[in-house]
Structure formats: C-alpha cells, structure tokens
Design an enzyme around this catalytic site. Structure first.
Site, PDB file in Angstrom:
ATOM      1  N   ARG A 163       0.835  -1.190   0.000  1.00  0.00           N
ATOM      2  CA  ARG A 163       0.000   0.000   0.000  1.00  0.00           C
ATOM      3  C   ARG A 163       0.880   1.253   0.000  1.00  0.00           C
ATOM      4  O   ARG A 163       2.050   1.215   0.356  1.00  0.00           O
ATOM      5  CB  ARG A 163      -0.904   0.020   1.237  1.00  0.00           C
ATOM      6  CG  ARG A 163      -1.814  -1.199   1.368  1.00  0.00           C
ATOM      7  CD  ARG A 163      -2.603  -1.139   2.663  1.00  0.00           C
ATOM      8  NE  ARG A 163      -3.521  -2.263   2.810  1.00  0.00           N
ATOM      9  CZ  ARG A 163      -3.210  -3.404   3.426  1.00  0.00           C
ATOM     10  NH1 ARG A 163      -2.006  -3.566   3.950  1.00  0.00           N
ATOM     11  NH2 ARG A 163      -4.098  -4.367   3.531  1.00  0.00           N
ATOM     12  N   LYS A 181      -1.664  -2.667   7.967  1.00  0.00           N
ATOM     13  CA  LYS A 181      -2.787  -2.211   8.773  1.00  0.00           C
ATOM     14  C   LYS A 181      -2.800  -2.910  10.125  1.00  0.00           C
ATOM     15  O   LYS A 181      -2.476  -4.096  10.223  1.00  0.00           O
ATOM     16  CB  LYS A 181      -4.107  -2.479   8.040  1.00  0.00           C
ATOM     17  CG  LYS A 181      -4.344  -1.564   6.843  1.00  0.00           C
ATOM     18  CD  LYS A 181      -5.714  -1.804   6.244  1.00  0.00           C
ATOM     19  CE  LYS A 181      -6.003  -0.826   5.121  1.00  0.00           C
ATOM     20  NZ  LYS A 181      -7.353  -1.035   4.528  1.00  0.00           N
ATOM     21  N   TYR A 214      -9.993 -10.701  -7.013  1.00  0.00           N
ATOM     22  CA  TYR A 214      -9.049 -10.783  -8.127  1.00  0.00           C
ATOM     23  C   TYR A 214      -9.283 -12.023  -8.984  1.00  0.00           C
ATOM     24  O   TYR A 214      -8.826 -12.077 -10.126  1.00  0.00           O
ATOM     25  CB  TYR A 214      -7.612 -10.755  -7.599  1.00  0.00           C
ATOM     26  CG  TYR A 214      -7.304  -9.463  -6.889  1.00  0.00           C
ATOM     27  CD1 TYR A 214      -7.177  -8.277  -7.592  1.00  0.00           C
ATOM     28  CD2 TYR A 214      -7.182  -9.423  -5.497  1.00  0.00           C
ATOM     29  CE1 TYR A 214      -6.921  -7.082  -6.944  1.00  0.00           C
ATOM     30  CE2 TYR A 214      -6.923  -8.232  -4.844  1.00  0.00           C
ATOM     31  CZ  TYR A 214      -6.802  -7.064  -5.570  1.00  0.00           C
ATOM     32  OH  TYR A 214      -6.561  -5.883  -4.917  1.00  0.00           O
ATOM     33  N   ARG A 219      -1.260  -1.827  -6.844  1.00  0.00           N
ATOM     34  CA  ARG A 219      -1.515  -2.953  -5.928  1.00  0.00           C
ATOM     35  C   ARG A 219      -2.496  -3.930  -6.582  1.00  0.00           C
ATOM     36  O   ARG A 219      -2.295  -5.143  -6.549  1.00  0.00           O
ATOM     37  CB  ARG A 219      -2.068  -2.427  -4.604  1.00  0.00           C
ATOM     38  CG  ARG A 219      -2.414  -3.486  -3.564  1.00  0.00           C
ATOM     39  CD  ARG A 219      -2.738  -2.772  -2.252  1.00  0.00           C
ATOM     40  NE  ARG A 219      -3.432  -3.614  -1.295  1.00  0.00           N
ATOM     41  CZ  ARG A 219      -2.833  -4.423  -0.432  1.00  0.00           C
ATOM     42  NH1 ARG A 219      -1.518  -4.526  -0.435  1.00  0.00           N
ATOM     43  NH2 ARG A 219      -3.535  -5.140   0.432  1.00  0.00           N
ATOM     44  N   HIS A 246      -2.831   2.757  -5.630  1.00  0.00           N
ATOM     45  CA  HIS A 246      -3.566   1.536  -5.305  1.00  0.00           C
ATOM     46  C   HIS A 246      -3.845   0.697  -6.546  1.00  0.00           C
ATOM     47  O   HIS A 246      -4.018  -0.519  -6.457  1.00  0.00           O
ATOM     48  CB  HIS A 246      -4.880   1.873  -4.593  1.00  0.00           C
ATOM     49  CG  HIS A 246      -5.299   0.831  -3.608  1.00  0.00           C
ATOM     50  ND1 HIS A 246      -4.650   0.607  -2.415  1.00  0.00           N
ATOM     51  CD2 HIS A 246      -6.298  -0.090  -3.645  1.00  0.00           C
ATOM     52  CE1 HIS A 246      -5.237  -0.369  -1.758  1.00  0.00           C
ATOM     53  NE2 HIS A 246      -6.227  -0.818  -2.495  1.00  0.00           N
ATOM     54  N   HIS A 291      -4.019  -9.260   3.480  1.00  0.00           N
ATOM     55  CA  HIS A 291      -5.463  -9.257   3.713  1.00  0.00           C
ATOM     56  C   HIS A 291      -5.804 -10.064   4.962  1.00  0.00           C
ATOM     57  O   HIS A 291      -5.206 -11.112   5.211  1.00  0.00           O
ATOM     58  CB  HIS A 291      -6.210  -9.853   2.514  1.00  0.00           C
ATOM     59  CG  HIS A 291      -6.317  -8.916   1.356  1.00  0.00           C
ATOM     60  ND1 HIS A 291      -6.584  -9.342   0.068  1.00  0.00           N
ATOM     61  CD2 HIS A 291      -6.194  -7.570   1.282  1.00  0.00           C
ATOM     62  CE1 HIS A 291      -6.619  -8.305  -0.740  1.00  0.00           C
ATOM     63  NE2 HIS A 291      -6.393  -7.222  -0.029  1.00  0.00           N
TER      64      HIS A 291
END
Length: 316
Positions: free
Chosen positions: A168, A192, A297, A265, A262, A288
C-alpha cells in the site's frame, strides 16, 4: 471528541491502545459516533444508551445521513449518500455496541435487526502486462518515463516497489533501510493494525534498491529522514509525491480511468492470479485479513477466460 458519552470515548481509546488501529481509522470511528449521538440528541433529547432500539438506528441512517444543502457561496453540490457510506456507519455502530455489551452498558445490541445495503460488485482496475513492461523498461513511444537525475531514480523505484510487491502507499512511505533484508531477498512491511509481513524481492528489484542506495549516499548524503526513499534535497517522499509520480507514469502507458498507487496494488495481485498464483499466497502477500478480500481478483481471471473463450471458440 469530548462531546461523546464516556462509553464512546472508552471505545475509541480501546481501538487506539488495545486494537492498535491507526489514528486515521480511530478518527473515522469517532466522527461517525459524533454524528450519531448528535442526531440522537437533536431528535430524542437525553436518551439513555440502554433504551436505544433498531428504530433509532434506522432513523439516523434514513434521515441523519442526508446531505445538507451547501450555502450559496459553495459551488459543489452534495452527492447522495452511497451504500458504501451506510455500510461503514453500520460497521462503526456494530463495533461500538459490541464493546458496550462487554462493558455491561447494554443487555443486548440494537443492531440485531439493522441490515446493511447490498453493494454492487466492482472489479479492481488494473494495468495490463504490456503497459507495465513499458514502465519497467523506462520507455514509451521512444521516450523515457523517468529522468536520469536522482528524483527520476526515486520516482522509478517508487513505481517498481508498488508494482513488484503490491504494498500500500502508506506501507511504501513507512519503508526504511531496516525494512530491507537484501541478503535474504526480502523486506519487512508494517501494514494495517501494525501487523508485519515479509515480502520476497526479485533480483532485479534488489539490484535497483542497492544502486539507488549507493546513489543516495553519493548525491544526497545524510538524509533528513529515515525513509528509504527521499528527494534530492534529502527530505522524505510524501503521499502527494507518490500519487503524482504514479499518475504521471501511468498517463504515458495506459488509458485506464484510475491511475493511483492503489491501482498498482490491484495490478500486482491481478497479474499474479492471471499467471496461476495460489490465492492463499496472494492473500498473504497483500496482507489481507480474510480470503474474501482477495477473491475479487479471481473475477478478473474469470473475465479473461471468458474473453479468450468468446474470441477463440467457434460456438461462443
């Protein structure tokens, strides 16, 4: 956030100190709760938390989120409240009332009968492999995409790191020299929730990082920041610099509508899936929390298969 009731303030402190959410995330939760409690105060007066029902929640979602008309000196008209916004507000309240239950402030959550609106699935926008080869070769229609100066080298490494690792933008900005473990062909990324993950590095990318670091020491000297990537003046790169760098590079090689960091990504993940990568491996590379976030995806892969089938099969 002093207007919030003590239990809501405690909830925000819990998110920051125990859950270790980012300041931006905690602030978003706080603004949602502030909006909610202000609406309750205006519409229902002093309403104890244990007397809240799903009717109060639905009232806020239906009426309290309506965009207010701007004053005449504002040019931009407010847009409609989107399902994504409503879902985020509901998610905030669900987390808050779950916390209040644990603290004994409620006997039951008023969110049980509140239903989130359905979202229309949107496929991630990505750059095709031919266009990314132009970026990697630093060549488009006979012209260089990145200059030969130090800032050009910084811009090129920004794009390569985003595309080849799928990190990110915030993770890119957080990279330091200590993040790099070139002897083991990997780097450590802080994602994150302050969760660390290890991402493998290709030989060409490692060579680019080594060359860049050597050039930085010779041309820039001692930088003002601990960031891996810096400007020619020694200052660290910024979010705006990264966004502008990616947008300008992609402007030269693709016509897709979105050209943000992004998108690279999304491109990283889509190219992996299109070339047969295991979805669980892609999940770990992207950082994730759940497989559901990665499964989007697979749709791009399926769409590619449909296109090949329609173009090549005589009965398609």
């Amino acid at each position: 956030m002093n207007e919030l009731p003590p239990v809501a303030q405690g909830f925000l402190a819990y998110l920051e100190l125990e859950k270790r959410y980012s300041q931006h995330t905690v602030q978003s939760y706080g603004l949602d709760l502030l909006q909610f409690f202000r609406y309750l105060s205006l519409q229902y007066g002093e309403l104890p938390l244990d007397r809240l029902t799903h009717f109060h929640i639905q009232s806020w979602l239906a009426l309290g989120l309506e965009p207010k008309h701007p004053s005449q000196n504002k040019k931009k008209q407010p847009g409609p409240v989107t399902p994504a916004t409503i879902r985020r507000k509901i998610s905030t309240l669900k987390s808050f009332f779950k916390y209040a239950l644990r603290k004994g402030e409620l006997a039951q959550s008023p969110m049980a009968k509140v239903v989130s609106p359905k979202m229309r699935g949107r496929l991630p926008v990505f750059v095709d492999e031919k266009a990314m080869r132009q970026v990697e070769e630093n060549q488009s229609e006979g012209e260089r995409l990145f200059g030969d100066d130090f800032d050009g080298a910084t811009r090129r490494l920004i794009v390569e790191l985003l595309y080849q690792s799928g990190i990110r933008q915030a993770e890119l900005l957080g990279l330091t020299h200590r993040s790099m473990d070139l002897s083991n062909s990997q780097m450590k990324v802080l994602g994150k929730g302050n969760k660390e993950r290890i991402i493998p590095l290709s030989r060409p990318l490692m060579a680019m990082i080594r060359e860049y670091d050597e050039r930085r020491r010779k041309e820039v000297g001692s930088a003002e920041t601990g960031q891996l990537l810096v400007r020619a003046n020694g200052k660290g790169i910024t979010k705006a610099f990264v966004y502008r760098t990616v947008r300008e590079a992609l402007d030269r090689v693709t016509t897709i509508s979105k050209r943000s960091p992004h998108v690279l990504r999304h491109t990283f993940a889509t190219h992996l899936m299109n070339n047969g990568a295991d979805i669980n491996a892609v999940k770990e590379l992207l950082g994730h929390a759940s497989l559901a976030s990665t499964q989007v995806y697979t749709h791009n892969t399926i769409e590619k298969l449909k296109k090949v089938h329609q173009q090549a099969h005589p009965k398609a």
